[in-house]
Design an enzyme around this catalytic site. Structure first.
Site, PDB file in Angstrom:
ATOM      1  N   ARG A 174      -8.565  10.137   4.154  1.00  0.00           N
ATOM      2  CA  ARG A 174      -8.507   8.691   4.399  1.00  0.00           C
ATOM      3  C   ARG A 174      -8.646   8.378   5.895  1.00  0.00           C
ATOM      4  O   ARG A 174      -8.981   7.252   6.252  1.00  0.00           O
ATOM      5  CB  ARG A 174      -7.162   8.121   3.931  1.00  0.00           C
ATOM      6  CG  ARG A 174      -6.997   8.011   2.435  1.00  0.00           C
ATOM      7  CD  ARG A 174      -5.570   7.611   2.081  1.00  0.00           C
ATOM      8  NE  ARG A 174      -5.145   6.334   2.632  1.00  0.00           N
ATOM      9  CZ  ARG A 174      -5.336   5.158   2.064  1.00  0.00           C
ATOM     10  NH1 ARG A 174      -5.967   5.096   0.913  1.00  0.00           N
ATOM     11  NH2 ARG A 174      -4.898   4.059   2.621  1.00  0.00           N
ATOM     12  N   ARG A 178     -12.577  10.189  15.522  1.00  0.00           N
ATOM     13  CA  ARG A 178     -13.715   9.553  16.205  1.00  0.00           C
ATOM     14  C   ARG A 178     -13.902  10.121  17.597  1.00  0.00           C
ATOM     15  O   ARG A 178     -12.943  10.253  18.346  1.00  0.00           O
ATOM     16  CB  ARG A 178     -13.463   8.045  16.331  1.00  0.00           C
ATOM     17  CG  ARG A 178     -13.308   7.360  15.010  1.00  0.00           C
ATOM     18  CD  ARG A 178     -14.034   6.021  15.034  1.00  0.00           C
ATOM     19  NE  ARG A 178     -13.843   5.365  13.748  1.00  0.00           N
ATOM     20  CZ  ARG A 178     -12.816   4.578  13.482  1.00  0.00           C
ATOM     21  NH1 ARG A 178     -11.921   4.328  14.404  1.00  0.00           N
ATOM     22  NH2 ARG A 178     -12.709   4.030  12.290  1.00  0.00           N
ATOM     23  N   ARG A 280       7.650   5.237  10.619  1.00  0.00           N
ATOM     24  CA  ARG A 280       7.032   4.275  11.530  1.00  0.00           C
ATOM     25  C   ARG A 280       7.902   3.035  11.670  1.00  0.00           C
ATOM     26  O   ARG A 280       8.829   2.824  10.873  1.00  0.00           O
ATOM     27  CB  ARG A 280       5.647   3.881  11.040  1.00  0.00           C
ATOM     28  CG  ARG A 280       5.638   3.299   9.656  1.00  0.00           C
ATOM     29  CD  ARG A 280       4.191   3.050   9.237  1.00  0.00           C
ATOM     30  NE  ARG A 280       4.159   2.382   7.938  1.00  0.00           N
ATOM     31  CZ  ARG A 280       3.051   1.927   7.384  1.00  0.00           C
ATOM     32  NH1 ARG A 280       1.893   2.070   7.990  1.00  0.00           N
ATOM     33  NH2 ARG A 280       3.091   1.338   6.219  1.00  0.00           N
ATOM     34  N   GLU A 301      10.721   2.363   8.754  1.00  0.00           N
ATOM     35  CA  GLU A 301      10.285   2.725   7.404  1.00  0.00           C
ATOM     36  C   GLU A 301      10.624   4.190   7.129  1.00  0.00           C
ATOM     37  O   GLU A 301      10.295   5.069   7.924  1.00  0.00           O
ATOM     38  CB  GLU A 301       8.767   2.525   7.347  1.00  0.00           C
ATOM     39  CG  GLU A 301       8.257   2.133   6.004  1.00  0.00           C
ATOM     40  CD  GLU A 301       6.774   1.760   6.072  1.00  0.00           C
ATOM     41  OE1 GLU A 301       6.445   0.732   6.686  1.00  0.00           O
ATOM     42  OE2 GLU A 301       5.963   2.506   5.507  1.00  0.00           O
ATOM     43  N   ASP A 351      -6.450   0.890  -2.691  1.00  0.00           N
ATOM     44  CA  ASP A 351      -6.481  -0.172  -1.690  1.00  0.00           C
ATOM     45  C   ASP A 351      -6.724  -1.504  -2.403  1.00  0.00           C
ATOM     46  O   ASP A 351      -7.225  -1.541  -3.528  1.00  0.00           O
ATOM     47  CB  ASP A 351      -7.596   0.104  -0.673  1.00  0.00           C
ATOM     48  CG  ASP A 351      -7.213   1.226   0.291  1.00  0.00           C
ATOM     49  OD1 ASP A 351      -6.006   1.444   0.510  1.00  0.00           O
ATOM     50  OD2 ASP A 351      -8.123   1.887   0.823  1.00  0.00           O
TER      51      ASP A 351
HETATM   52  N1  UDP Z   1      -0.902  10.594   8.533  1.00  0.00           N
HETATM   53  C1  UDP Z   1      -0.294  11.393   9.473  1.00  0.00           C
HETATM   54  N2  UDP Z   1       0.055  10.855  10.683  1.00  0.00           N
HETATM   55  C2  UDP Z   1      -0.154   9.550  10.982  1.00  0.00           C
HETATM   56  C3  UDP Z   1      -0.785   8.731  10.015  1.00  0.00           C
HETATM   57  C4  UDP Z   1      -1.142   9.289   8.799  1.00  0.00           C
HETATM   58  O1  UDP Z   1      -0.044  12.560   9.226  1.00  0.00           O
HETATM   59  O2  UDP Z   1       0.211   9.125  12.080  1.00  0.00           O
HETATM   60  C5  UDP Z   1      -1.248  11.209   7.230  1.00  0.00           C
HETATM   61  C6  UDP Z   1      -0.151  10.986   6.199  1.00  0.00           C
HETATM   62  O3  UDP Z   1      -0.041  12.136   5.384  1.00  0.00           O
HETATM   63  C7  UDP Z   1      -0.661   9.802   5.410  1.00  0.00           C
HETATM   64  C8  UDP Z   1      -2.165  10.053   5.409  1.00  0.00           C
HETATM   65  O4  UDP Z   1      -2.419  10.634   6.704  1.00  0.00           O
HETATM   66  O5  UDP Z   1      -0.129   9.777   4.099  1.00  0.00           O
HETATM   67  C9  UDP Z   1      -3.002   8.824   5.176  1.00  0.00           C
HETATM   68  O6  UDP Z   1      -2.721   7.898   6.184  1.00  0.00           O
HETATM   69  P1  UDP Z   1      -2.803   6.342   5.945  1.00  0.00           P
HETATM   70  O7  UDP Z   1      -2.592   5.664   7.239  1.00  0.00           O
HETATM   71  O8  UDP Z   1      -4.023   6.033   5.155  1.00  0.00           O
HETATM   72  O9  UDP Z   1      -1.483   6.145   5.079  1.00  0.00           O
HETATM   73  P2  UDP Z   1      -1.100   4.926   4.138  1.00  0.00           P
HETATM   74  O10 UDP Z   1      -1.672   3.692   4.727  1.00  0.00           O
HETATM   75  O11 UDP Z   1      -1.698   5.292   2.835  1.00  0.00           O
HETATM   76  O12 UDP Z   1       0.377   4.961   4.175  1.00  0.00           O
END
Ligand code: UDP
Length: 380
Positions: A174, A178, A280, A301, A351
């Protein structure tokens, strides 16, 4: 005279969109929801003290490549431009996400240009992994151990409650990496926020004379007899009374705190270190940057395994769940008079744009089956 009567269980995006489409096609749509508000987990509300628009069940940012879905939501709400720019605090510094040229240069203390950074990160990558299966393999293959351990390992353990070696590679897919300074979290062409939040948008989808909404109303199987068809957006296992066991979900706990002024200067600050217990902090006024508020509402969270009374957020879909899911899917396929829709109904992490697209397609399919006199399938 209506063409038929439809029951939709769940007043989230799936129920609202299917209800609206079928109401416009001449059906009477009854929508029930056990909660005391519409919108499902997209629900937003104004905090009475600060006036801040709060995303009650974690932040939702609308992004899509689907022009049809983008047009659809614009029928029901104005949208404000919004780019999701996420920061992460790790090892005593603040970095930019998703991993981009700024992150890489800051992390390694360099001033690399795009091609140099690409070559540098490739040199860190574990090229012996040719077909990454797990989250960890995917990370080691594409960003290497240092970036993985700083930004993904601890966060993912907290978010999913297990080792990244047990998680599928798809979760990490996901997130982009970049080699430019583009820090927009999403690739999608269309991105924005409904001006007054998701709940007014969904209210306006539901605002049709043939739609009837009943909140704090739970589904009784006997009610189905009074309808030509049921669309179920509740939990797939819940429909079957959890008779084969419970599909696993992660739930979230939010610890609210208020602040005067600006707490963190951005909407989303991730915490990559494993020893910080929250994943977060979200500061909700930054999700509506076109508004001006002196007070601020923030949420820490925390993620954990969902119990029977918790709100399910993330379907886990590990090995155990996959086996159970296959059995529930089989039960669902054999069901008549009901179609399973949405994130909970199909046990997938969806989504919002995909949810709306599937809801529009499901409503079309239903109308085609009615026209042809054939039964509507329980699952697409
Ligand atoms: N992830 C991570 N560090 C971050 C952000 C995301 O390891 O700072 C990993 C985490 O396992 C997460 C996945 O990447 O579940 C997908 O991230 P996304 O931001 O899409 O999470 P969502 O919005 O689904 O909570």
């Amino acid at each position: 005279m209506y063409k038929g009567r439809i029951l939709l269980v769940g007043a989230g995006l799936s129920g609202a969109v299917i209800g609206r489409q079928l109401a416009e096609a001449g059906y009477a749509a009854t929508i029930i929801d056990g909660r005391d508000h519409i919108g499902g987990n997209c629900h937003t509300e104004r905090d009475p003290e600060t006036g801040v628009l709060v995303h009650k069940y974690r932040p939702h940012i609308f992004h899509t490549n689907d022009a049809g879905v983008w047009d659809y939501v614009h029928r029901f709400s104005r949208f404000e431009p919004y780019k999701n720019r996420v920061k992460t605090t790790a090892r005593g510094q603040v970095f930019s996400l998703p991993i981009n040229l700024h992150t890489i240069n800051q992390f390694f203390g360099r001033t690399m240009r795009p091609d140099e950074a690409r070559a540098f990160v490739e040199a860190q990558a574990d090229l012996s992994i040719t077909d990454p299966q797990t989250f960890e393999e995917q990370a080691l293959r594409f960003v290497g151990r240092d970036l993985y351990e700083a930004f993904f390992k601890g966060y993912t353990e907290k978010q999913w409650g297990c080792a990244p070696t047990e998680l599928p590679a798809s979760i990490l897919k996901r997130l982009p990496v970049r080699f430019s300074y583009d820090d927009n979290y999403f690739f999608h062409r269309f991105q924005g926020m409904p001006t007054h939040g998701y709940t007014p948008m969904i209210q306006s989808i539901l605002d049709h004379p043939a739609i009837d909404v009943h909140l704090q109303t739970w589904f009784e199987p006997s009610a189905a007899d009074r309808y030509d068809h049921v669309f179920w957006s509740g939990p797939l296992d819940g429909y079957f009374g959890y008779r084969l066991g419970r599909l696993g979900y992660r739930t979230l706990d939010f610890e609210r705190f208020d602040h005067t002024g600006d707490y963190q200067g951005c909407a989303v600050m991730n915490y990559g270190d494993a020893d910080v217990p929250w994943t977060r902090i979200t500061e909700h006024k930054h999700f509506s940057p076109w508004e001006d508020h002196s007070g601020s509402v923030c949420y820490r969270e925390f993620s954990r395994a969902a119990g029977p009374d918790d709100i399910p957020y993330y379907p886990i879909r590990l090995v155990d769940e996959k086996a159970m899911l296959a059995e529930y899917t089989e039960l669902a396929r054999r069901s008549e008079g009901v179609t399973f829709v949405g994130r909970l109904g199909t046990y997938r992490y969806l989504d919002m744009d995909v949810t709306i697209r599937e809801a529009l397609d499901t409503a079309d399919l239903f109308l085609r089956h009615r026209a042809g006199g054939t039964p509507m399938p329980a699952l697409n």
